[in-house]
Each structure stands twice: as C-alpha cells, then as structure tokens.
Design a protein around this motif. Structure first.
Motif, PDB file in Angstrom:
ATOM      1  N   ALA A   7      15.896  -4.062  11.148  1.00 30.26           N
ATOM      2  CA  ALA A   7      15.355  -3.162  12.043  1.00 30.26           C
ATOM      3  C   ALA A   7      14.261  -2.533  11.483  1.00 30.26           C
ATOM      4  N   ARG A   8      14.805  -1.856  10.333  1.00 26.79           N
ATOM      5  CA  ARG A   8      13.836  -0.896   9.481  1.00 26.79           C
ATOM      6  C   ARG A   8      12.844  -1.810   9.197  1.00 26.79           C
ATOM      7  N   GLU A   9      12.752  -3.079   8.649  1.00 31.48           N
ATOM      8  CA  GLU A   9      11.555  -3.995   8.446  1.00 31.48           C
ATOM      9  C   GLU A   9      10.760  -4.100   9.404  1.00 31.48           C
ATOM     10  N   ASP A  10      11.253  -4.306  10.711  1.00 29.72           N
ATOM     11  CA  ASP A  10      10.561  -4.532  11.798  1.00 29.72           C
ATOM     12  C   ASP A  10       9.659  -3.346  12.419  1.00 29.72           C
ATOM     13  N   ALA A  11      10.268  -2.278  12.268  1.00 28.45           N
ATOM     14  CA  ALA A  11       9.551  -1.148  12.754  1.00 28.45           C
ATOM     15  C   ALA A  11       8.566  -0.691  11.608  1.00 28.45           C
ATOM     16  N   TYR A  12       8.917  -0.867  10.319  1.00 24.21           N
ATOM     17  CA  TYR A  12       7.691  -0.693   9.291  1.00 24.21           C
ATOM     18  C   TYR A  12       6.514  -1.640   9.532  1.00 24.21           C
ATOM     19  N   LEU A  13       6.728  -2.973   9.729  1.00 20.64           N
ATOM     20  CA  LEU A  13       5.607  -3.781  10.172  1.00 20.64           C
ATOM     21  C   LEU A  13       4.847  -3.479  11.254  1.00 20.64           C
ATOM     22  N   ALA A  14       5.642  -2.831  12.328  1.00 28.43           N
ATOM     23  CA  ALA A  14       4.844  -2.524  13.389  1.00 28.43           C
ATOM     24  C   ALA A  14       3.991  -1.321  13.211  1.00 28.43           C
ATOM     25  N   VAL A  15       4.102  -0.451  12.296  1.00 26.07           N
ATOM     26  CA  VAL A  15       3.248   0.694  11.855  1.00 26.07           C
ATOM     27  C   VAL A  15       2.401   0.397  10.619  1.00 26.07           C
ATOM     28  N   ASP A  16       2.581  -0.457   9.883  1.00 19.91           N
ATOM     29  CA  ASP A  16       2.048  -0.692   8.692  1.00 19.91           C
ATOM     30  C   ASP A  16       1.938  -2.145   8.488  1.00 19.91           C
ATOM     31  N   ILE A  27       6.732   2.269  -5.195  1.00 19.27           N
ATOM     32  CA  ILE A  27       7.240   2.405  -3.679  1.00 19.27           C
ATOM     33  C   ILE A  27       7.568   0.855  -3.265  1.00 19.27           C
ATOM     34  N   ALA A  28       8.923   0.716  -3.074  1.00 15.99           N
ATOM     35  CA  ALA A  28       9.587  -0.609  -2.458  1.00 15.99           C
ATOM     36  C   ALA A  28       9.895  -0.869  -1.167  1.00 15.99           C
ATOM     37  N   GLU A  29      10.910  -1.538  -0.898  1.00 12.14           N
ATOM     38  CA  GLU A  29      11.388  -1.993   0.377  1.00 12.14           C
ATOM     39  C   GLU A  29      11.820  -0.635   1.175  1.00 12.14           C
ATOM     40  N   VAL A  30      12.642   0.145   0.357  1.00 12.54           N
ATOM     41  CA  VAL A  30      12.849   1.371   1.231  1.00 12.54           C
ATOM     42  C   VAL A  30      11.834   2.541   1.455  1.00 12.54           C
ATOM     43  N   GLY A  31      11.104   2.529   0.151  1.00 14.52           N
ATOM     44  CA  GLY A  31      10.334   3.849   0.050  1.00 14.52           C
ATOM     45  C   GLY A  31       8.781   3.548   0.835  1.00 14.52           C
ATOM     46  N   GLY A  32       8.514   2.405   1.146  1.00 10.64           N
ATOM     47  CA  GLY A  32       7.373   2.135   1.944  1.00 10.64           C
ATOM     48  C   GLY A  32       7.469   2.454   3.376  1.00 10.64           C
ATOM     49  N   PRO A  33       8.661   2.220   4.188  1.00  8.56           N
ATOM     50  CA  PRO A  33       8.759   2.671   5.272  1.00  8.56           C
ATOM     51  C   PRO A  33       9.140   4.242   5.507  1.00  8.56           C
ATOM     52  N   MET A  34       9.825   4.627   4.433  1.00  8.04           N
ATOM     53  CA  MET A  34       9.903   6.063   4.503  1.00  8.04           C
ATOM     54  C   MET A  34       8.790   6.900   4.319  1.00  8.04           C
ATOM     55  N   LEU A  35       7.934   6.457   3.481  1.00  9.97           N
ATOM     56  CA  LEU A  35       6.544   7.037   3.376  1.00  9.97           C
ATOM     57  C   LEU A  35       5.723   7.247   4.872  1.00  9.97           C
ATOM     58  N   VAL A  36       5.555   5.936   5.295  1.00 11.09           N
ATOM     59  CA  VAL A  36       4.911   5.601   6.545  1.00 11.09           C
ATOM     60  C   VAL A  36       5.613   6.679   7.794  1.00 11.09           C
ATOM     61  N   ALA A  37       6.973   6.512   7.760  1.00 10.32           N
ATOM     62  CA  ALA A  37       7.587   7.459   8.630  1.00 10.32           C
ATOM     63  C   ALA A  37       7.129   8.722   8.699  1.00 10.32           C
ATOM     64  N   VAL A  38       7.164   9.555   7.359  1.00 10.87           N
ATOM     65  CA  VAL A  38       6.984  10.653   6.989  1.00 10.87           C
ATOM     66  C   VAL A  38       5.336  10.929   7.416  1.00 10.87           C
ATOM     67  N   VAL A  39       4.313  10.494   6.807  1.00 13.57           N
ATOM     68  CA  VAL A  39       3.039  10.488   6.968  1.00 13.57           C
ATOM     69  C   VAL A  39       2.795  10.386   8.390  1.00 13.57           C
ATOM     70  N   GLY A  40       3.149   9.444   8.834  1.00 19.98           N
ATOM     71  CA  GLY A  40       2.690   9.151  10.441  1.00 19.98           C
ATOM     72  C   GLY A  40       1.121   8.780  10.065  1.00 19.98           C
ATOM     73  N   ASP A  41       0.354   9.429  10.900  1.00 25.86           N
ATOM     74  CA  ASP A  41      -1.123   9.320  10.942  1.00 25.86           C
ATOM     75  C   ASP A  41      -1.627  10.345   9.807  1.00 25.86           C
ATOM     76  N   ALA A  42      -2.096   9.635   8.916  1.00 21.43           N
ATOM     77  CA  ALA A  42      -2.585  10.596   7.505  1.00 21.43           C
ATOM     78  C   ALA A  42      -3.782  11.319   8.004  1.00 21.43           C
ATOM     79  N   ALA A  43      -4.409  11.350   8.991  1.00 21.75           N
ATOM     80  CA  ALA A  43      -5.391  12.180   9.216  1.00 21.75           C
ATOM     81  C   ALA A  43      -4.891  13.358   9.647  1.00 21.75           C
ATOM     82  N   ARG A  44      -3.772  13.500  10.062  1.00 24.18           N
ATOM     83  CA  ARG A  44      -3.143  14.938  10.241  1.00 24.18           C
ATOM     84  C   ARG A  44      -3.024  15.973   9.380  1.00 24.18           C
ATOM     85  N   PHE A  45      -3.323  15.286   7.921  1.00 20.21           N
ATOM     86  CA  PHE A  45      -3.321  16.299   6.703  1.00 20.21           C
ATOM     87  C   PHE A  45      -4.802  16.316   6.469  1.00 20.21           C
ATOM     88  N   ARG A  46      -5.236  17.641   6.109  1.00 21.75           N
ATOM     89  CA  ARG A  46      -6.826  17.851   5.849  1.00 21.75           C
ATOM     90  C   ARG A  46      -7.145  17.179   4.650  1.00 21.75           C
TER      91      ARG A  46
END
Length: 169
Positions: A7-16, A27-46
C-alpha cells in the motif's frame, strides 16, 4: 506488514511516479515515500533553506541587541520523523556522494565536530538537495566536488580515496 508495504509503495508511485526522491543518496524504500509525504508540493516552500528550516535542520537563531551568535544547535522544529530519517540517511549518503562526504570530512577533521553533529550538517544539506530534486523534477546526479557528473563507482572511489576520516579522529 507485506500489505502495508504494498500500500505504501502504491501510494508513493501515485505521487512520485519517477521515484525522484529515491534518486537521492541514502534515501531508500521507506525514506522516499516519507520524504514525498512531508514535502508534498515542493513549491509550497520558498526555497531549499525554508524547507531545511521547516524540518528543524537549520541552526536556531540567537540575535539579541548587537550580538549574533553563530553555530547554535539546530531548532528541531517541524517533522521529527523525516528529520530523523534524513539524519540516518546522511550516514549512507556521506559514503556514496563525494560532495556530502567532503562536508562530513570537513566537519570531523577541520572543525572538530563529533559524528552526530557532522551527520546533522550532512542531513541539512541532504534536505536542501531533496527540496531541489522535488522542485525541479529532475533525478539527483552524483557529482565530484568540482561539479563534474560521475557514476556511482567513481563516486565511491573518490569518497574512499579523499574523504575517509582518519582513525585517530
């Protein structure tokens, strides 16, 4: 656990779908999805520095009157899990990326930092690079300290030859 991993992998592949986060060293199997989940849209940070501050990897500010003290401890604000993940990833990243290895080596050899502090400095740089990768939408490219693109084997050789911290340190 297997269902959760799928489920984590499917959700990750959907957003990245290009798996850009996983192109970062350390950054590996767990770190990638965690990073994308927290960053979301990188443009929200200046910028990358704002993202680093958001994670609490930037030094705390200490400005009073006419004094501006540098070298304060990191603020530890923001997402604790991703900050911890980046610090752990920094251990691997410093062994794979010559630029990050040079930062770690400088902290340990020239500035007298302990291992944990040096890793936190590398993690802060890794956070900046993570934001840049996500913001630009391009995979991370390993580079020598002069900016020349290199492959993984060459990077590992450079790290071993030039940025190994002596045993006595």
């Amino acid at each position: 656990r297997d269902r959760h991993s799928r489920a984590r992998e499917d959700a990750y592949l959907a957003v990245d779908p290009a798996q850009l986060a996983r192109t970062l060293p350390g950054i590996a199997e767990v770190g990638g999805p965690m990073l994308v989940a927290v960053v979301g849209d990188a443009a929200r940070f200046r910028d990358a520095a704002a993202f680093k501050s958001y994670l609490g990897l930037a030094p705390r500010a200490s400005e009073t009157g006419e004094s501006d003290r540098k070298g304060q401890p990191m603020s530890k604000a923001g997402n604790r899990r991703l900050r911890t993940q980046l610090i752990r990833s920094a251990e691997t990243a410093r062994q794979l990326d010559p630029q990050l290895a040079a930062i770690y080596h400088d902290q340990m050899v020239n500035k007298g930092a302990v291992h944990t502090k040096a890793l936190c400095v590398v993690a802060a740089r890794l956070a900046e690079r993570a934001w840049t990768v996500m913001h630009r939408g391009h995979a991370y490219q390993l580079r020598d300290t002069d900016g020349t693109p290199i492959d993984r084997a060459t990077a590992k050789r450079i790290v071993t030859e030039r940025f190994t911290v002596p045993d006595d340190i």
